[in-house]
Design an enzyme around this catalytic site. Structure first.
Site, PDB file in Angstrom:
ATOM      1  N   ASP A 103      35.309  31.643  44.056  1.00 21.27           N
ATOM      2  CA  ASP A 103      36.157  31.554  42.229  1.00 21.27           C
ATOM      3  C   ASP A 103      35.213  30.431  41.819  1.00 21.27           C
ATOM      4  O   ASP A 103      34.878  30.074  40.538  1.00 21.27           O
ATOM      5  CB  ASP A 103      36.942  32.279  41.784  1.00 21.27           C
ATOM      6  N   GLY A 153      38.247  38.138  40.641  1.00 19.31           N
ATOM      7  CA  GLY A 153      37.730  39.565  40.668  1.00 19.31           C
ATOM      8  C   GLY A 153      38.351  40.187  40.298  1.00 19.31           C
ATOM      9  O   GLY A 153      40.039  39.958  40.647  1.00 19.31           O
ATOM     10  N   SER A 154      38.592  41.626  40.004  1.00 19.19           N
ATOM     11  CA  SER A 154      39.245  42.254  39.385  1.00 19.19           C
ATOM     12  C   SER A 154      40.217  42.906  40.150  1.00 19.19           C
ATOM     13  O   SER A 154      40.008  42.742  41.675  1.00 19.19           O
ATOM     14  CB  SER A 154      38.883  43.233  38.228  1.00 19.19           C
ATOM     15  N   GLY A 155      41.511  43.892  40.618  1.00 18.24           N
ATOM     16  CA  GLY A 155      42.023  44.565  41.508  1.00 18.24           C
ATOM     17  C   GLY A 155      43.200  44.066  41.621  1.00 18.24           C
ATOM     18  O   GLY A 155      44.470  43.877  42.244  1.00 18.24           O
ATOM     19  N   HIS A 156      43.264  42.164  39.946  1.00 19.01           N
ATOM     20  CA  HIS A 156      45.086  42.122  40.556  1.00 19.01           C
ATOM     21  C   HIS A 156      45.628  42.421  39.071  1.00 19.01           C
ATOM     22  O   HIS A 156      46.990  41.602  39.194  1.00 19.01           O
ATOM     23  CB  HIS A 156      44.483  41.388  40.874  1.00 19.01           C
ATOM     24  N   HIS A 204      43.186  40.261  48.988  1.00 21.37           N
ATOM     25  CA  HIS A 204      41.792  40.871  48.888  1.00 21.37           C
ATOM     26  C   HIS A 204      41.878  41.714  49.662  1.00 21.37           C
ATOM     27  O   HIS A 204      40.724  42.149  50.097  1.00 21.37           O
ATOM     28  CB  HIS A 204      40.474  39.856  48.769  1.00 21.37           C
TER      29      HIS A 204
END
Ligand SMILES: Nc1ncnc2c1ncn2[C@@H]1O[C@H](COP(=O)(O)OP(=O)(O)O)[C@@H](O)[C@H]1O
Ligand SMILES: Nc1ncnc2c1ncn2[C@@H]1O[C@H](COP(=O)(O)OP(=O)(O)O)[C@@H](O)[C@H]1O
Ligand SMILES: [Mg+2]
Ligand SMILES: [Mg+2]
Ligand SMILES: [Mg+2]
Ligand SMILES: [Mg+2]
Lengths: 330, 220, 330, 220
Positions: free
Chosen positions: C109, C53-56, C218
């Site tokens: 994932d 996921g993005s945001g990391h 998250h």
């Protein structure tokens, strides 16, 4: 106030301990609050010192190392360091070729560096200063304290640091530093205030649907408060004042800088929005930086810096740099 | 009716400094809040850090048993302590004030009203030499300049140090309050342009505490 | 919600445009949302892919480049990418020596990478996977989804990337990756929630005087909510669960990672606090990272990762790396 | 009294999917809020993104004039669309559900109640094959498994597709609500340990919407 701290009055001292532990390649004088390179200045090399209030990390301590600064003096949060720190640093890094003080244009920084320069000259060290004042948000600068020194400082420390490493003498270093400053412009916006540890609460209150346009890096309110806008609209608020302030056309190094509380995903998004606007203004972006380089504690916000460049500046930009905050070529 | 003493002793001047330290500590939050509005939220912390260092220096000197040999020595130490512990704009400005104050006073242990007035004026000039402030720039100068003028007027009219200090405090308060409507032209507040109007200058507030401490110390 | 965005549903696409503009040395497939190195995989080199996921950010796209990943697949914010993206990336980077999928242990994932691996194998690509699960905050992991993959992922991508660059074959790469994972432990704390753009408000509410201990990346709440503590106390909350989970003594690489909204001055301060605690537990810190490497949008918080090292791991750590997020030696 | 139809047409199955898309859009915020409490605040966005993509695919096919040739084709397209547009845990799980549903149904254009039940069971088994969930793990399985069981029981008792869908929906709702007290053992909520108890599982909520859509489409 939610911060990783022990005691609001010990933030700087405690943080410097961490810097010392994290960077054995640097030498941290915890007493004087000066961060030095691990090795002494190469004889004949002009030495570069900067410094200022803390809370802007990685600026300045994170830019000490090969190809950039020789030393950085850390003041209390948002408070210029003192002349004695600067004097100690100046004497320690002088290798006979003189020392450049890189000063951001704030009354406190200017006054303290002035006193330090006087003291150092009295001790026989040749000192020159450059005062960075690139913030186009400050409009009526003629009869006031002038423009603030913000993002261009980072680019100047990199470029002038490379020149000193290459062997430029003090006069050439000063001339170059002034040229970089003259060719750099920055503009910043904030979505939230920051919280100064000693104050314990946000410097200003900003409703959920408003933002501050034209902020500096000290949690000060900006020039205007406007309704929260889209990234595309904000990009125009950053680009327009810069390209109206000077002829920005031609080669450039561009930095989209985070103010501390804004994550990288948003900074990249903003960068994607400013690029077409800059290109439309004739800016040819040759190099760029996107990330947190000159911050304002935990403020959510960003700033844009445009530095007009030429072959010399680009060559110096590309030269090796080994610091905690910027590193390439080695 | 007792006649007010016409000279000020080095002990009274020391008392001035201690009282200033006390007032700064008491008003630290207020000074920082003023600086939050048009500055960077550190003026209270800066002044408190500096004056705490000054007080520590005074304590150490008293502990050693030997107080300062002269007014010049006392204020040189105070000025240097502020310069090396405060930083920011206020460090060099207040530091220079006290350094010049001491140089003007010289190697004496008492000052008469005129001598103290001359020392205050020398300090004020030092602030101008460093910071280039003019009246109406919305800085500490706007409180200090009328205060020093009022001191001189009072002394010229035959006032005692106590009288002069009361007059100076009153003038400082007026000057401080007069900073409210001003648009700042010096210091960080100037970055705000028109938005700086409507707020009191933090440096003018701390300078007024300096004159309140003086009046308290001299019985004015 | 105060963010630099245009539209909550376009955050990823818009941000990738910025990445593409900022990094001409990379190739960004905006359609498939895959970030590749500029040049094709050297024939015979094992290729490394990660994603999530993005945001990391900078994870994973910021770790694409020489000495680290060959490609990174970007999912929506906090949502695993899809098998088709992974398949495209896998086929594109395979240079005959096989492809390693570096997967963080989250159901999404794992399932998506599993599907991608099946599809790629069917296309004749040799694929191996390593699932990183280093988060000691997850206590009862036996009958559950297991431990989350967090900070060790960064160190693993660097070390295994160097090994692939050196010429390790797929089996050796897999063995090394498993060893790194087995020797890494992480623990995180949050002072604030993050705000997922599509949700528009903080994932959880946290009073001014409380913090979450044992968070992942998250924005999920942690294992425990406790009163806000000093940096020194928080350091113990990070170190203790790690050193109780395994024998941490000996050589180590340590990362003090920011979760996105915490400024560097606080991260250094925290690092200064964890070092003596780790040393007391027999950890000899040979290398370290302090900064934002695996983040959780704008969450204020930090995580600590301890990776037990040996000469091989340290050599691979020191090998050149040229990525947007980690760079040295070149 | 009209006799409920005993077969389900491909148009009704398409209607099921459209209704599911509508319910997901309507409940998107609610699903995300459930996921905020024990997950990562994206389940509503994930499902909405996926079902919007499915609806776009259906629109495009209808626009072309040629609908899907068979139930197998329809659900293969739906499953692949979810797998390639959702990501996260729900993408492969719902994607596999529809892929297996289509494979079980085969190249037909209608299904009887038993055939539809077999397809649902195949989908359910696909979810288990991927996710290894068991009853009580606090996942979408906890709503879907009793729903499919209830379908079978209703059909065995001679129920029409409408009857079976009503029974399945009721069972899904019970299963969904039964997730509240559970401590999660699968998915992100498992990281929370005891703190996951007391909250409804977001996947069980979206699965219940799937069965509500089915009941609405079949008149159950
Ligand atoms: N050029 C100047 N001359 C006189 N006083 C000044 C000048 N610039 C700033 N000041 C005073 O300094 C005060 C701010 O002090 P402080 O907050 O401690 O420093 P900084 O502005 O560096 O944070 C202002 O309120 C103003 O009164
Ligand atoms: N192993 C599993 N088997 C079945 N369902 C699962 C499993 N893991 C998670 N789920 C379901 O997926 C839901 C979460 O979906 P979503 O939020 O879209 O994905 P993610 O957890 O990747 O963010 C959970 O509420 C749960 O019902
Ligand atoms: Mg300041
Ligand atoms: Mg200030
Ligand atoms: Mg997710
Ligand atoms: Mg989720």
């Amino acid at each position: 106030m939610k911060k990783f701290i022990n005691d609001a009055s010990a933030v700087l001292a405690d943080s410097l301990k961490g810097v010392a532990a994290a960077h054995p390649e640097l030498r941290v004088d915890l007493e004087n609050r000066v961060i030095y390179r691990g090795e002494a200045t190469r004889p004949g090399k002009v030495a570069l010192i900067s410094g200022g209030g803390s809370g802007h990390e990685p600026l300045h301590g994170g830019f000490v190392g090969t190809g950039m600064l020789d030393a950085a003096c850390a003041g209390e949060v948002f408070t210029s360091p003192t002349p004695d720190q600067m004097l100690a640093a100046t004497q320690a890094v002088d290798a006979g070729a003189g020392v450049l003080h890189i000063v951001k244009n704030y009354t406190g920084d200017v006054l303290n560096f002035e006193m330090a320069a006087e003291l150092a000259e009295a001790e026989g060290v040749r000192v020159a200063s450059v005062v960075v004042n690139d913030d186009v948000a400050v409009e009526d600068s003629t009869w006031t304290a002038g423009r603030r020194g913000v993002g261009t400082t980072v680019l100047l420390e990199k470029i002038v640091g490379a020149a000193a490493e290459e062997g430029y003498d003090l006069d050439a270093v000063v001339e170059l530093a002034q040229r970089v400053n003259a060719n750099g412009r920055s503009m910043g916006v904030a979505l939230t205030s920051c919280t100064v540890p000693a104050a314990g609460k946000p410097t200003f209150d900003l409703p959920e649907d408003e933002m501050e346009v034209g902020v500096g890096i000290h949690g000060e309110p900006g020039r205007h408060r406007v309704p929260l806008a889209s990234a595309k609209e904000i990009a125009a608020m950053l680009v327009d004042p810069i390209v109206h302030d000077f002829d920005a056309g031609g080669l450039a190094i561009v930095m989209l800088n985070g103010l501390g509380g804004t994550p990288l995903i948003e900074l990249y998004l903003m960068y994607g929005e400013v690029v077409p606007l800059l290109e439309a203004a004739g800016v040819s972006i040759e190099r760029n930086l996107v990330g947190n380089y000159i911050t304002s504690l935990d403020m959510a916000g960003c700033s844009l810096t445009v530095l007009k460049a030429d072959d010399e500046l680009l060559r110096l930009w590309d030269a090796p740099v080994v610091t905690p905050g910027l590193r390439w070529g080695a | 009716m007792t006649v007010a003493p016409s000279t000020v002793t080095i002990d009274q001047l020391t008392d001035w400094l201690r009282r200033f330290q006390g007032l700064v500590a008491e008003h630290q939050t207020e000074l920082t809040e003023l600086d939050s509005v048009i500055g960077d939220a550190d003026h209270g912390a800066n002044m408190a850090r500096g004056m705490t260092a000054v007080a520590a220096k005074l304590d150490a000197a008293e502990g050693d048993g030997d107080g300062p040999a002269s007014v010049a020595d006392l204020f040189k130490a105070v000025g240097m302590t502020l310069v090396t512990s405060v930083g920011g704009a206020s460090g060099p400005l207040y530091g220079t004030f006290f350094l010049r104050f001491g140089m003007s006073a010289g190697a004496v242990t008492t000052l008469d009203a005129a001598g103290l007035g001359a020392a205050l004026r020398a300090g004020l000039d030092g602030i101008v030499a460093r910071g280039k402030a003019e009246l109406g720039d919305k800085t500490m100068f706007d409180a200090m300049s009328p205060a020093v003028d009022a001191w001189d007027v009072s002394v010229a009219a035959g006032g005692s140090p106590a009288d002069a200090s009361a007059a100076a405090l009153a003038a400082a308060e007026v000057g401080r309050d007069a900073t409210v409507p001003l648009v700042a032209r010096k210091g960080r507040a100037s970055y705000l342009g028109e938005r700086s109007a409507g707020h009191l200058d933090p440096g003018a507030a701390s300078t007024t505490l300096l004159f309140r401490a003086l009046a308290d110390a001299l019985g004015g």
